[in-house]
Design an enzyme around this catalytic site. Structure first.
Site, PDB file in Angstrom:
ATOM      1  N   ASP A   1       0.851  -1.196   0.000  1.00 32.36           N
ATOM      2  CA  ASP A   1       0.000   0.000   0.000  1.00 32.36           C
ATOM      3  C   ASP A   1       0.888   1.248   0.000  1.00 32.36           C
ATOM      4  OD1 ASP A   1      -2.157   1.605  -0.094  1.00 32.36           O
ATOM      5  OD2 ASP A   1      -2.984   1.027   1.854  1.00 32.36           O
TER       6      ASP A   1
ATOM      7  N   HIS B   1       4.302   5.733  13.310  1.00 32.61           N
ATOM      8  CA  HIS B   1       3.168   5.996  12.420  1.00 32.61           C
ATOM      9  C   HIS B   1       1.826   5.658  13.048  1.00 32.61           C
ATOM     10  CE1 HIS B   1       2.437   1.780  11.801  1.00 32.61           C
ATOM     11  NE2 HIS B   1       1.670   1.959  10.753  1.00 32.61           N
TER      12      HIS B   1
END
Lengths: 477, 135
Positions: free
Chosen positions: A95, A400
């Site tokens: 992704d 993240h």
């Protein structure tokens, strides 16, 4: 592997050369004592594997959300020199430019009595889950522009404002995109999906700013206590997935051609200067740009719902920022006192450029880059800022997200989607999802506590806390 | 069990077995379908494709990646695969239902087939491999 680690600071640990054969540099990772129990052997091995790749600069790195993935661990960062280094899809993921954006509104919690109806409307408007298509079908010409201009294409088409681009990492597109390295298959997948959320851990959340830690930075980012914000987490959809798949094959051959031994086949790579490496980098840029356009179209759809419900204009709902957390980018960093161009891979890690660096949004030169850290479904998300510490230690990178601790099947054994939905409901959090299973898989207990992960990056000095946001409405992909 | 899930923190790791190489490939596809389309049972539509690729992990990777492509662009939910090996690769028939959101929304999108850990082993009992799906 665990017995090899050496403590280098309160939150800083080293995995020495020799932990796996052929490491060129040591690994470094950031973790608190409290999170030490979450560290997996598999993730450490993946951190060590990065250090075996040619041209790796200084250390292979992992952020406190480190967990076992494929190729790089999630939370992994690897910077490679341009002359000897490599580029690998194992350091980016399928992704490409999966990322997060935060949109501010002038609303406060008390304005959201009709949260359920707004959320229902969002759920109907933003295509969510497996097998969904966008309300716009991009023509071939559109797709070319999406892949080269990114969010800029969307703004040009009326799906946003110029302000959105200024407050987006790389202004919503990276240079070097070459559409000739994107297959027809990837194009076919990409055409109907620009403006779709996808599934898995992707989400759209309505959040409320609960706490401000740094009023000056919060002001600069346009955030205040009690404010309603919207967070969007998604990536480059089938187009990015197919680009990774296509180039993985070429790069597997290239690894053999250039005699690069691989500790993990997903680390298939090629020298940055090779035709194969350049082809992947330019195709990856196409996917990264697609992802920014995708998040921009979703922003447009979201604003439409809020405009109808609260009579707001797009200008009243500005973008706070947009970060990518799955990408490889060419950046300049100081290495041994010299400005050096590097290819920085961030796989489940976020850029966190400090004050005085380039590509900072307007008025942020003395503050640093806004950094968005999504929490898990039930836990807080954070707005941070980049720091000089990140520039010195982590090639301008931070965590993240919270980072998983339970596999999806473990999470489903622990609780049903319905029970997770109920318990979140008791805490004032409404969740909508295409299936109960997807809620169970993303249950709060499946993740490390986001507050502790953020405390580590803050205390280690690789980013600094600006604000904390709590979810009040969640659309799960 | 022809396939069973193994623990993996971020993604879905499957251990796949087959008495023959054909069965191994078919079961790897069924493992993928179980993640993406758990509610698909009917065989109303067919997808056919051929691959020209050397044998081994590379062919398996290509086969599963091709399934992701066709499932998405043809808008189908899948439940069964039939594989025939050819002199230059393989020929595949996939069976399933037209994708309907109300029936198939419970599935998880698989973003890609990782090469990580994929190694086809031949044992006395047959064939086996690990396959990691990025979700």
């Amino acid at each position: 592997m665990m017995e090899n680690i050496i403590q280098r600071g309160e939150y800083e640990w080293e995995l020495p050369i020799g932990s796996v054969p052929d490491m060129r540099v040591p690994g470094r990772f950031y973790l608190s004592q409290q999170l030490m129990g979450t560290l997996e052997e598999g993730a450490l091995r993946q951190l060590a594997n990065i250090a075996t790749l040619p041209g790796i600069c200084r250390h292979s790195l992992a952020m406190p959300d480190i967990h076992w993935g494929y190729g790089f661990p999630i939370g992994g960062v690897g910077a490679f020199t341009m002359d000897e280094g490599i580029i690998s899809p194992g350091g980016v993921g399928f992704d490409i430019n999966c990322g997060v954006r935060l949109i501010a509104t002038p609303l406060h919690r008390s304005d959201l009595n009709q949260i359920k109806s707004v959320l229902q409307e969002l759920y109907k408007t933003v295509p969510t889950g497996i097998g969904t298509k966008s309300c716009i079908t991009a023509s071939d010409r559109d797709l070319n522009r999406i892949m080269t201009e990114g969010a800029g294409w969307a703004v040009d088409e009326g799906y946003g404002t110029d302000h959105d681009l200024l407050w987006c990492e790389e202004q919503g597109h990276i240079e070097g995109a070459d559409i000739s390295h994107v297959s027809q298959k990837a194009r076919k997948r990409g055409r109907p999906q620009c403006g779709t959320l996808g599934s898995g851990n992707h989400f759209l959340e309505i959040q409320c700013v609960e706490e401000i830690f740094d009023p000056e930075a919060a002001r600069a980012f346009g955030i205040e206590a009690g404010q309603i914000c919207i967070m969007i987490h998604c990536g480059s959809r089938g187009l990015g997935h197919q680009i990774c798949t296509d180039h993985l094959k070429t790069l597997e051959d290239a690894s053999k051609k250039y005699h690069i031994p691989l500790a993990d086949k997903q680390l298939a790579c090629a020298p940055l200067t090779s035709p194969e490496g350049e082809a992947y980098l330019s195709a990856m840029a196409c996917a990264a740009n697609y992802a920014w356009a995708n998040r921009q179209v979703i922003t447009y759809l979201t604003r439409q719902v809020f405009s109808r419900a609260f009579s707001l204009s797009a200008e009243e709902m500005p973008l706070v920022y947009d970060v990518t957390h799955n990408v490889a980018k060419i950046e300049e960093h100081m290495v041994d006192g010299k400005r050096t161009t590097l290819c920085v891979h961030r796989k489940g890690a976020t850029r966190a450029f400090g004050p005085g660096t380039h590509d900072l949004p307007p008025g942020c030169n003395t503050i640093g880059q806004p950094v968005i850290i999504p929490g898990s479904m039930g836990s807080s998300s954070y707005l941070l800022k980049g720091t000089e510490g990140a520039m010195e230690k982590t090639f301008g990178s931070t965590c993240h997200g919270a980072g998983r601790v339970l596999s999806r099947s473990q999470a489903k054994k622990l609780a049903t989607g319905e029970s997770v939905q109920e318990s979140l409901g008791r805490r004032g959090i409404t969740v909508l999802a295409p299936s109960a299973g997807s809620i169970a898989e993303e249950a709060p207990d499946a993740y490390k506590p986001s507050g502790e992960v953020v405390r580590v990056v803050h205390e280690a000095g690789i980013s600094a806390k600006v604000a904390r946001l709590n979810p009040i409405g969640v659309i799960k992909g | 069990m022809p396939f069973s899930e193994r623990e993996h923190t971020a993604d879905v790791l499957m251990h796949v077995c087959g008495a023959t190489r054909t069965e191994l490939f078919e079961e790897a596809a069924h493992a993928l379908f179980s993640v993406m389309f758990p509610s698909c049972v009917k065989e109303e539509v067919t997808i056919h494709f051929t691959l020209h690729e050397e044998d081994g992990e590379r062919l398996l990777h290509e086969f599963l990646s091709e399934i992701l492509f066709y499932a998405e662009v043809e808008c189908v939910a899948l439940c069964r695969a039939e594989v025939t090996f050819t002199s230059s690769g393989l020929s595949a028939e996939l069976f399933g239902e037209p994708f309907r959101r109300e029936a198939h929304a419970g599935g998880t999108e698989v973003k890609g087939i990782s090469l990580s850990g994929m190694e086809i082993m031949r044992t006395d009992e047959g064939w086996s491999t690990l396959v990691l799906f990025d979700v």
